[in-house]
Each structure stands twice: as structure tokens, then as C-alpha cells.
Design a protein around this motif. Structure first.
Motif, PDB file in Angstrom:
ATOM      1  N   GLU A  14      63.901-101.294 -51.475  1.00  0.00           N
ATOM      2  CA  GLU A  14      64.808-101.096 -50.143  1.00  0.00           C
ATOM      3  C   GLU A  14      64.190-102.042 -49.203  1.00  0.00           C
ATOM      4  O   GLU A  14      64.678-102.006 -48.077  1.00  0.00           O
ATOM      5  CB  GLU A  14      64.585 -99.368 -50.148  1.00  0.00           C
ATOM      6  CG  GLU A  14      65.463 -98.625 -50.815  1.00  0.00           C
ATOM      7  CD  GLU A  14      66.723 -98.955 -51.172  1.00  0.00           C
ATOM      8  OE1 GLU A  14      67.367 -99.739 -50.313  1.00  0.00           O
ATOM      9  OE2 GLU A  14      67.262 -98.417 -52.200  1.00  0.00           O
ATOM     10  N   ILE A  73      67.841 -98.359 -43.288  1.00  0.00           N
ATOM     11  CA  ILE A  73      67.702 -96.952 -43.466  1.00  0.00           C
ATOM     12  C   ILE A  73      66.592 -96.393 -42.636  1.00  0.00           C
ATOM     13  O   ILE A  73      67.018 -95.122 -42.154  1.00  0.00           O
ATOM     14  CB  ILE A  73      67.218 -97.004 -45.056  1.00  0.00           C
ATOM     15  CG1 ILE A  73      68.094 -97.996 -46.028  1.00  0.00           C
ATOM     16  CG2 ILE A  73      66.947 -95.877 -45.457  1.00  0.00           C
ATOM     17  CD1 ILE A  73      67.553 -97.963 -47.180  1.00  0.00           C
ATOM     18  N   ALA A 133      65.487 -90.415 -42.736  1.00  0.00           N
ATOM     19  CA  ALA A 133      66.828 -90.667 -43.326  1.00  0.00           C
ATOM     20  C   ALA A 133      67.356 -89.526 -44.583  1.00  0.00           C
ATOM     21  O   ALA A 133      67.469 -89.717 -45.689  1.00  0.00           O
ATOM     22  CB  ALA A 133      66.870 -91.896 -44.049  1.00  0.00           C
ATOM     23  N   MET A 187      70.430 -89.464 -46.682  1.00  0.00           N
ATOM     24  CA  MET A 187      70.430 -90.635 -47.727  1.00  0.00           C
ATOM     25  C   MET A 187      69.667 -90.144 -49.043  1.00  0.00           C
ATOM     26  O   MET A 187      69.483 -91.020 -49.800  1.00  0.00           O
ATOM     27  CB  MET A 187      70.086 -91.951 -47.092  1.00  0.00           C
ATOM     28  CG  MET A 187      70.847 -92.668 -45.878  1.00  0.00           C
ATOM     29  SD  MET A 187      70.693 -94.116 -45.641  1.00  0.00           S
ATOM     30  CE  MET A 187      71.142 -94.903 -46.822  1.00  0.00           C
ATOM     31  N   THR A 188      69.099 -89.057 -49.082  1.00  0.00           N
ATOM     32  CA  THR A 188      68.192 -88.618 -50.212  1.00  0.00           C
ATOM     33  C   THR A 188      69.150 -87.751 -51.280  1.00  0.00           C
ATOM     34  O   THR A 188      70.381 -87.541 -51.052  1.00  0.00           O
ATOM     35  CB  THR A 188      67.253 -87.742 -49.682  1.00  0.00           C
ATOM     36  OG1 THR A 188      67.681 -86.462 -49.070  1.00  0.00           O
ATOM     37  CG2 THR A 188      66.197 -88.470 -48.888  1.00  0.00           C
ATOM     38  N   ASP A 189      68.661 -87.872 -52.364  1.00  0.00           N
ATOM     39  CA  ASP A 189      69.167 -87.158 -53.522  1.00  0.00           C
ATOM     40  C   ASP A 189      68.203 -86.298 -54.281  1.00  0.00           C
ATOM     41  O   ASP A 189      66.791 -86.123 -53.661  1.00  0.00           O
ATOM     42  CB  ASP A 189      69.807 -88.007 -54.458  1.00  0.00           C
ATOM     43  CG  ASP A 189      68.785 -89.106 -55.035  1.00  0.00           C
ATOM     44  OD1 ASP A 189      67.504 -88.705 -54.873  1.00  0.00           O
ATOM     45  OD2 ASP A 189      69.047 -90.086 -55.632  1.00  0.00           O
ATOM     46  N   SER A 195      68.690 -98.607 -37.657  1.00  0.00           N
ATOM     47  CA  SER A 195      69.412 -97.653 -38.438  1.00  0.00           C
ATOM     48  C   SER A 195      70.472 -96.925 -37.672  1.00  0.00           C
ATOM     49  O   SER A 195      70.331 -96.473 -36.592  1.00  0.00           O
ATOM     50  CB  SER A 195      68.472 -96.437 -38.882  1.00  0.00           C
ATOM     51  OG  SER A 195      69.196 -95.302 -39.569  1.00  0.00           O
TER      52      SER A 195
END
Length: 376
Positions: free
Chosen positions: A65, A72, A144, A147-149, A77
Motif C-alpha cells: 500500500e 488511505i 482507516a 477499510m479493514t477486514d 485521505s
């Protein structure tokens, strides 16, 4: 009534003796548990694998990234630091990235994160670097958070748990330095007197006992976290109708968001029976995982889970999530397994060195390196 002189019909009809032995057995079990908790650190090789795995994954993640870091986490951002701070007031999160809006400050933080991940991977001053690594992971995760999983969440949890473990005792620069210091210390005597020497000995013993307790508790929490993760995922899938009729993976393979290789997804989707079997097997493995950890079924289940995660990485394009789960599964492998891997690696390295040194390669491989001839 004559029952006092008659012998008991069954030997186990002694409630007083059984009642007296129950507290003793309970005390013995507590003593065994405390001895295992404080006696020696467990799963040191597994802790090292977790350190190496998550340090490597986060380092690769930050490097991947790197071209998009400003969009991000940086000042550019859409999720501005002001919005992040408003969310922190509600959730209690925090991030060092929101302390300043300066681009130079952000670039310094990103460079520190890269260096910290590399040092954590190598195991340099692991006790202090593990704390810094946890701060880095928490800060980037919170900056962020939308935008995480699941893979990011697991890495975050493991980074915090590893702070309490002795994950630098094996396969690290710290372990290498300790071995060198031990070799030097054998040739030196202790000039200290009996008073200070006894005090330092007790201090080292207390420090070692505390480290052992924290490490063992940390490894237990890590194992419990993985069990809860698999069990909850399996029970959640059981409630879904698509998993029950074996069509869940069919819909997943037809989502554009999770199709890095459309041709490969179409080819796999062309076998509905295999898709149904994979659905049922996935649910079965996840639900049964916490119940097979203390038997021989653990190893085939871990092997099938490895194949499942590799399939997720290839078919769904989630390598970070798969890598985080595969690394977490490594906590359930015993130290003798990793010790055997290390021995195989050293033997392979020795054979390579012997082969490059000109050992005979025809016929059977040489088992003993060629000895130098007599001088003169």
C-alpha cells in the motif's frame, strides 16, 4: 439389623473415602496446573512463528500500500483526521497518525512502521519492539477503520497478545545474542559477593517466573481466540440457508469483488457437487475445530484448514486474510514439530555446503564430510 457385621457387597461403596479423596484430587490438579503455568514457557517455537508471520504480513501489507498510503492514512485521505478524532471520542480508539496533519510527520510515521515491522520480524529487542509494533498496528487500523477486514482485525488482536509472550526466545536475533553471551559467560567467574549475588539471583528468578506466567497466559489467550473465531464462524454459517443447501460458494464465486481470476472462478463454479461438498466441509471443520485440539484428528483438520485458506487466497483474492489465519493456526502445532523442521533445514544446509565443497556426488551421498589430509 445385622448390616454392621456384613461385608460390603461392592468395594466402591465407600462414600467417606471417596469424599475425602475428591478435595485432594482437586488440589493435585490445581498444583499440576500452577506448575505448568509457572514451570517453563510453552510453545516457544509457535510464538516465534507467530512473530515472524505477522511481522512479515504487516511489512508486506505496508509495502503493497506504499503508493496509496496518502489516500488511505495520510493527509490526503477522504477520512480526515478531524473525522477520525470524532469517531475516537465515541469508540475510545486512538492513533498516533492523528497527532499532526503534517505530511512530513506522516512520512516519518510510515517509515517507523516499516522499520518496526522488519525488526519485529527479525526479533531484535523483541520485548520493546513488540510494544511498538502493537502501537503501529493499532494506529494504522484505527486511522482507516472502515477499510479493514477480518484479516486486519486478527492481526490487530495478535499484535496485542504477542506483547505478553516471549516470542523472541527462538529464531530471532535476540536468541542468537543470548547464545553468544552464554558462551562468553561460561569462561567468566562472578566477582560479586554472596549478598548482592543472592539478591540478583532472586531478582532474575522473579523476573523469569513473571515472564513465564505472562507468556503462557498469552499463548492460551491466542489459542482461545482462534477457537472462538472458528467456532463462531461455523455456527454463524449453520444459520444461513445458502450454507445449508450447499450454494454459498456458488454466489461467492460469482461476485465481481471476489473474482481476481474470473476464468478460474467460472471453472470451479462448473462443478456444483464439489462446491456443495466444500460448503459442508467448511462448516464441519469450523464447528468441530475446538473439539479436536486434544486428539490426533487435530493434524488432518489443520491440513484441511490450510487448504481452505489457500483456496480463499487464490479464488477470492484475500491473501492477507488467509496468511493471518494460517499463521494463527500455527499456535496449535507442538514445539517438537518445529524442532524437527529446524533439524531438517540444518541437514539440508549442511548437504548443500558439502556438495559445494566438492564432496563426491556420484553414487550414494557422502554422510561424512571429507577430512583434510595430513600437513606436509
Amino acid at each position: 439389623m445385622g448390616t454392621e457385621q456384613a461385608p460390603p457387597a461392592h468395594p466402591r461403596r465407600t462414600p467417606e473415602r471417596a469424599d475425602a479423596g475428591t478435595p485432594q484430587r482437586a488440589l493435585d490438579r490445581i498444583e499440576v496446573f500452577l506448575t505448568a503455568l509457572t514451570g517453563r514457557p510453552i510453545s516457544l517455537y509457535a510464538a516465534a512463528v507467530l512473530r515472524i508471520g505477522y511481522g512479515f504480513l504487516y511489512l508486506v501489507f505496508l509495502l503493497r500500500e506504499f503508493p496509496h498510503r496518502d489516500e488511505i492514512w495520510g493527509p490526503g485521505s477522504p477520512w480526515t483526521p478531524e473525522l477520525a478524532k470524532q469517531l475516537f471520542d465515541q469508540t475510545g480508539w486512538g492513533s498516533i497518525l492523528t497527532l499532526s496533519d503534517s505530511r512530513a510527520y506522516f512520512e516519518v510515521c510510515y517509515a517507523v512502521a516499516l522499520v518496526t515491522s522488519a525488526l519485529f520480524l527479525l526479533g531484535w529487542r523483541t520485548r520493546a519492539v513488540s510494544v511498538l509494533f502493537a502501537v503501529v498496528v493499532v494506529s494504522f487500523h484505527a486511522r482507516a477503520i472502515f477499510m479493514t477486514d477480518g484479516g486486519d482485525n486478527l492481526i490487530l488482536l495478535m499484535a496485542v497478545y504477542l506483547v505478553f509472550t516471549a516470542c523472541g526466545r527462538r529464531w530471532s536475533l535476540d536468541a542468537r545474542r543470548t547464545r553468544l553471551q552464554a558462551c562468553v559467560g561460561r569462561a567468566e567467574s562472578n566477582p560479586a559477593g554472596p549478598g548482592p549475588g543472592e539478591f540478583m539471583h532472586q531478582l532474575r528468578y522473579s523476573r523469569g517466573a513473571l515472564t513465564t506466567i505472562l507468556h503462557n497466559c498469552g499463548m492460551f489467550v491466542i489459542a482461545a481466540q482462534v477457537c472462538f473465531l472458528y467456532g463462531a464462524a461455523g455456527l454463524y454459517k449453520v444459520q444461513g440457508g445458502t450454507w445449508g443447501n450447499g450454494t454459498a460458494l456458488h454466489y461467492v464465486l460469482n461476485l465481481d469483488l471476489f473474482r481476481p481470476w474470473p476464468e478460474l472462478s467460472l471453472m470451479a463454479d462448473g462443478h456444483p457437487v464439489l462446491i456443495a461438498v466444500a460448503c459442508y466441509l467448511t462448516v464441519l471443520l469450523q464447528v468441530a475445530f475446538p473439539f479436536v485440539l486434544f486428539g490426533r484428528l487435530k493434524y488432518p483438520v489443520l491440513t484441511m484448514l490450510l487448504g481452505m485458506h489457500l483456496g480463499i487466497a487464490v479464488f477470492m483474492g484475500l491473501p492477507l486474510f488467509s496468511g493471518a489465519m494460517i499463521t494463527a493456526d500455527a499456535v496449535f502445532l507442538p514445539d517438537r514439530f518445529y524442532h524437527s523442521l529446524g533439524q531438517l533445514w540444518r541437514r539440508a544446509a549442511q548437504r548443500t555446503v558439502v556438495g559445494e565443497a566438492g564432496a563426491p556426488t556420484s553414487g550414494e551421498p557422502a554422510l561424512v564430510p571429507a577430512q583434510p589430509g595430513p600437513a606436509g
